[in-house]
Scaffold this motif. Structure first.
Motif, mmCIF file in Angstrom:
data_model
loop_
_atom_site.group_PDB
_atom_site.id
_atom_site.type_symbol
_atom_site.label_atom_id
_atom_site.label_comp_id
_atom_site.label_asym_id
_atom_site.label_seq_id
_atom_site.Cartn_x
_atom_site.Cartn_y
_atom_site.Cartn_z
ATOM 1 N N PHE A 367 -13.902 -20.103 24.620
ATOM 2 C CA PHE A 367 -14.127 -19.734 26.012
ATOM 3 C C PHE A 367 -13.063 -20.372 26.907
ATOM 4 N N GLY A 368 -12.384 -19.552 27.690
ATOM 5 C CA GLY A 368 -11.362 -20.049 28.610
ATOM 6 C C GLY A 368 -9.985 -20.174 27.982
ATOM 7 N N GLU A 369 -9.889 -19.885 26.687
ATOM 8 C CA GLU A 369 -8.592 -20.113 26.025
ATOM 9 C C GLU A 369 -7.994 -18.886 25.362
ATOM 10 N N GLY A 370 -8.412 -17.714 25.784
ATOM 11 C CA GLY A 370 -7.836 -16.500 25.205
ATOM 12 C C GLY A 370 -8.516 -16.092 23.905
ATOM 13 N N SER A 371 -8.174 -14.892 23.430
ATOM 14 C CA SER A 371 -8.820 -14.369 22.223
ATOM 15 C C SER A 371 -7.800 -13.661 21.348
ATOM 16 N N THR A 372 -8.080 -13.625 20.063
ATOM 17 C CA THR A 372 -7.316 -12.761 19.165
ATOM 18 C C THR A 372 -8.296 -11.896 18.402
ATOM 19 N N PHE A 373 -8.110 -10.591 18.479
ATOM 20 C CA PHE A 373 -8.911 -9.655 17.691
ATOM 21 C C PHE A 373 -8.047 -9.203 16.516
ATOM 22 N N TYR A 374 -8.605 -9.322 15.316
ATOM 23 C CA TYR A 374 -7.873 -8.930 14.098
ATOM 24 C C TYR A 374 -8.467 -7.659 13.512
ATOM 25 N N VAL A 375 -7.588 -6.771 13.065
ATOM 26 C CA VAL A 375 -8.029 -5.591 12.315
ATOM 27 C C VAL A 375 -7.285 -5.620 10.990
ATOM 28 N N SER A 376 -8.048 -5.680 9.903
ATOM 29 C CA SER A 376 -7.397 -5.693 8.601
ATOM 30 C C SER A 376 -7.688 -4.359 7.914
ATOM 31 N N LEU A 377 -6.624 -3.669 7.505
ATOM 32 C CA LEU A 377 -6.798 -2.337 6.894
ATOM 33 C C LEU A 377 -6.182 -2.331 5.496
ATOM 34 N N PRO A 378 -6.708 -1.471 4.603
ATOM 35 C CA PRO A 378 -6.098 -1.405 3.274
ATOM 36 C C PRO A 378 -4.644 -0.953 3.397
ATOM 37 N N ARG A 379 -3.783 -1.562 2.585
ATOM 38 C CA ARG A 379 -2.360 -1.261 2.667
ATOM 39 C C ARG A 379 -1.951 -0.469 1.427
ATOM 40 N N ILE A 380 -0.978 0.435 1.575
ATOM 41 C CA ILE A 380 -0.485 1.141 0.386
ATOM 42 C C ILE A 380 0.998 0.800 0.191
ATOM 43 N N THR A 381 1.485 1.021 -1.036
ATOM 44 C CA THR A 381 2.888 0.688 -1.304
ATOM 45 C C THR A 381 3.796 1.806 -0.778
ATOM 46 N N GLY A 382 5.088 1.524 -0.728
ATOM 47 C CA GLY A 382 6.061 2.523 -0.294
ATOM 48 C C GLY A 382 6.008 3.767 -1.167
ATOM 49 N N GLU A 383 5.831 3.556 -2.498
ATOM 50 C CA GLU A 383 5.795 4.717 -3.419
ATOM 51 C C GLU A 383 4.574 5.583 -3.148
ATOM 52 N N GLU A 384 3.441 4.882 -2.945
ATOM 53 C CA GLU A 384 2.211 5.626 -2.677
ATOM 54 C C GLU A 384 2.342 6.415 -1.382
ATOM 55 N N TYR A 385 2.990 5.781 -0.400
ATOM 56 C CA TYR A 385 3.205 6.438 0.886
ATOM 57 C C TYR A 385 3.981 7.741 0.681
ATOM 58 N N GLU A 386 5.085 7.651 -0.105
ATOM 59 C CA GLU A 386 5.910 8.839 -0.365
ATOM 60 C C GLU A 386 5.074 9.933 -1.024
ATOM 61 N N LYS A 387 4.283 9.511 -2.048
ATOM 62 C CA LYS A 387 3.483 10.488 -2.802
ATOM 63 C C LYS A 387 2.504 11.198 -1.872
ATOM 64 N N ARG A 388 1.836 10.395 -1.037
ATOM 65 C CA ARG A 388 0.817 10.984 -0.150
ATOM 66 C C ARG A 388 1.455 11.842 0.938
ATOM 67 N N MET A 389 2.671 11.477 1.342
ATOM 68 C CA MET A 389 3.377 12.287 2.337
ATOM 69 C C MET A 389 3.690 13.658 1.754
ATOM 70 N N ILE A 390 4.157 13.650 0.478
ATOM 71 C CA ILE A 390 4.494 14.930 -0.171
ATOM 72 C C ILE A 390 3.223 15.785 -0.288
ATOM 73 N N ALA A 391 2.115 15.123 -0.712
ATOM 74 C CA ALA A 391 0.843 15.857 -0.858
ATOM 75 C C ALA A 391 0.425 16.442 0.492
ATOM 76 N N LYS A 392 0.615 15.661 1.567
ATOM 77 C CA LYS A 392 0.219 16.117 2.906
ATOM 78 C C LYS A 392 1.062 17.339 3.324
ATOM 79 N N GLN A 393 2.387 17.236 3.052
ATOM 80 C CA GLN A 393 3.265 18.358 3.421
ATOM 81 C C GLN A 393 2.917 19.617 2.625
ATOM 82 N N ASN A 394 2.608 19.416 1.311
ATOM 83 C CA ASN A 394 2.245 20.581 0.483
ATOM 84 C C ASN A 394 0.983 21.239 1.017
ATOM 85 N N GLN A 395 0.030 20.398 1.388
ATOM 86 C CA GLN A 395 -1.242 20.916 1.896
ATOM 87 C C GLN A 395 -1.012 21.712 3.192
ATOM 88 N N ALA A 396 -0.146 21.146 4.059
ATOM 89 C CA ALA A 396 0.139 21.823 5.330
ATOM 90 C C ALA A 396 0.807 23.174 5.065
#
Ligand code: ADP
Length: 431
Positions: A367-396
């Motif tokens: 109280f009186g000293e500021g706040s930090t709100f944290y959001v922690s989300l699951p992270r994916i690797t660069g390779e997974e990102y590429e794969k999911r991007m391709i899947a997303k583009q194919n779907q579109a």
């Protein structure tokens, strides 16, 4: 094992143990008492009925886990690490009203609320209580449906009131005296608040009853969060606050040998949920930080998690309030919140949306000293990102193709209809 003390009472000669036994035999809540290892020592008639075990003698000496098998509310089997009752039994930490689905011995399913309290000397016993909440959920559902319909219906007239009041107080669109402007400005502020309340209520009911679901897409989080945060720059500047994307102290991060600084952090998130979560946290940081303060937003890759923080140097939250601020309608009761408008639904919605994305949200503050709100989300690797991007583009691309085909079919049908009509007209003309 001696479960009840046998103290004599004046109550028709019944001792306390007999009275407690009578209560256990009569109540509608299921009660199971186990030892520390989870072996059933006592089961009351309601628990025999709810678990479908037939008789107490079939349950005594068994592991409680064979009697209380839980699924999540949406029918997913709970893994051991996610089963709150199992975790509570193992750690001896109390569990309060976990709502889930219990599978009985015949395979039947019913919605239950389960609690667990450690009892006895040094928590040697575990008391599990549970009750059927099917009717409660039905009533809750009807109530939510009502709130949802009412909020939906009221949003339109409130938006129109807000619009007309904006016109009335705008010198370019209306001429009114200063006193009237004061009244109408107050009415406008209240209508904006009401509009937000209806929007938040609608979002809450949609998330609570599962109508609003996360639609995941691969995203690079550092750039995305920076873009969203930058949209608040003007609002922060108007409130005379310093607003920065990056670490609070601008320090060079000291990394353990062999570890690289993460320039990019990939996630698999619902973009509109992420935007709303950040908007809420940054909006709160601006609301609860007095002039001259600072706000910092940052994203870091932390192993298999992406960690976003929204930090402010504002009024802060007391330790007592900190335990409750993510609950529905909770607002801390201090001079700051009394003067700052809010619905108390913002952080509840933040929590619901973050959890729908498989993440966690929490706050650190004094109280009186500021706040930090944290959001922690699951992270994916660069390779997974590429794969999911391709899947997303194919779907579109597939969706576009299907769209074009159905358009062609509709156009073809319309042409055929036109031709048929034209030939009918020609025939009539020839007769
Ligand atoms: P509200 O509409 O009241 O802002 P929220 O659910 O967003 O509702 O927040 C709940 C309460 O948490 C607020 O009333 C406020 O007391 C506290 N709170 C939220 N964010 C902050 C913050 N950044 N600094 C201080 N207090 C905060």
């Amino acid at each position: 094992m001696k479960l009840f003390s046998r103290k004599k009472t004046k109550n028709n000669g019944l001792d306390a143990g007999a009275l407690a036994g009578m209560a256990l035999d009569t109540i509608l809540d299921g009660v199971i008492i186990t030892d520390k290892k989870g072996v059933v020592q006592l089961i009351n008639p309601a628990a025999v009925r709810l678990t479908g075990c037939g008789a107490d003698s079939n349950a005594i000496g068994l592991d409680y886990g064979l009697l209380i098998r839980l699924e999540s509310k949406d029918g997913q089997e709970l893994a051991a690490t996610e089963n709150p009752l199992m975790l509570a039994m193992q750690t001896g930490r109390a569990l309060e009203k976990y709502k889930g689905v219990m599978i009985d011995q015949q395979g039947g399913r019913r919605a239950v609320a389960v609690s667990m309290l450690p009892a006895g000397a040094a928590g040697a016993e575990r008391i599990i209580t549970f009750r059927d909440i099917t009717k409660e959920l039905e009533e809750e559902g009807a109530q939510m449906e009502f709130i949802s319909t009412a909020s939906h219906e009221m949003r339109t007239p409130v938006a129109s009131i807000e619009g007309y009041l904006s016109l009335a107080i705008n010198p370019q669109t209306a001429t009114i005296d200063e006193r009237a402007r004061g009244y109408l400005t107050a009415a406008h502020t209240a209508s904006v608040h009401l509009g937000k309340l209806f929007r938040d209520l609608l979002d809450t009911t949609k998330l609570d009853d599962g109508r609003a679901k996360a639609h995941f897409e691969p995203v690079e989080l550092v750039g995305t969060v920076r873009l969203i945060a930058n949209e608040f720059l003007t609002q922060a500047q108007a409130a005379k606050l310093k607003f920065q994307f990056g670490a609070k102290d601008n320090s060079v991060v000291q990394l353990a040998p062999g570890r690289k600084l993460d320039q990019v952090v990939y996630g698999y998130v619902d973009m509109s949920f992420l935007r709303e979560v950040l908007a809420n946290l940054i909006d709160n940081a601006i609301k609860y930080t007095p002039e001259g303060g600072s706000i910092y937003v940052n994203v870091l890759g932390d192993g298999d998690r992406a960690l976003i923080n929204v930090t402010d140097t504002g009024v802060g939250v007391s330790a007592d309030d900190l335990q409750h601020i993510f609950q529905k309608f909770y607002r801390s009761d201090n001079s700051q919140t009394r003067t700052v408008g809010g619905t108390g639904l913002g952080l509840y919605l933040v929590k619901q949306k973050v959890e729908a994305m498989g993440g966690k949200v929490w706050a650190e503050s004094a109280f009186g000293e500021g706040s930090t709100f944290y959001v922690s989300l699951p992270r994916i690797t660069g390779e997974e990102y590429e794969k999911r991007m391709i899947a997303k583009q194919n779907q579109a691309a597939q969706q576009e193709q299907v769209g074009q085909q159905s358009q062609a079919v509709t156009q073809g049908a319309a042409m055929q209809q036109n031709q048929a009509q034209a030939s009918q007209t020609n025939m009539k003309g020839a007769q």
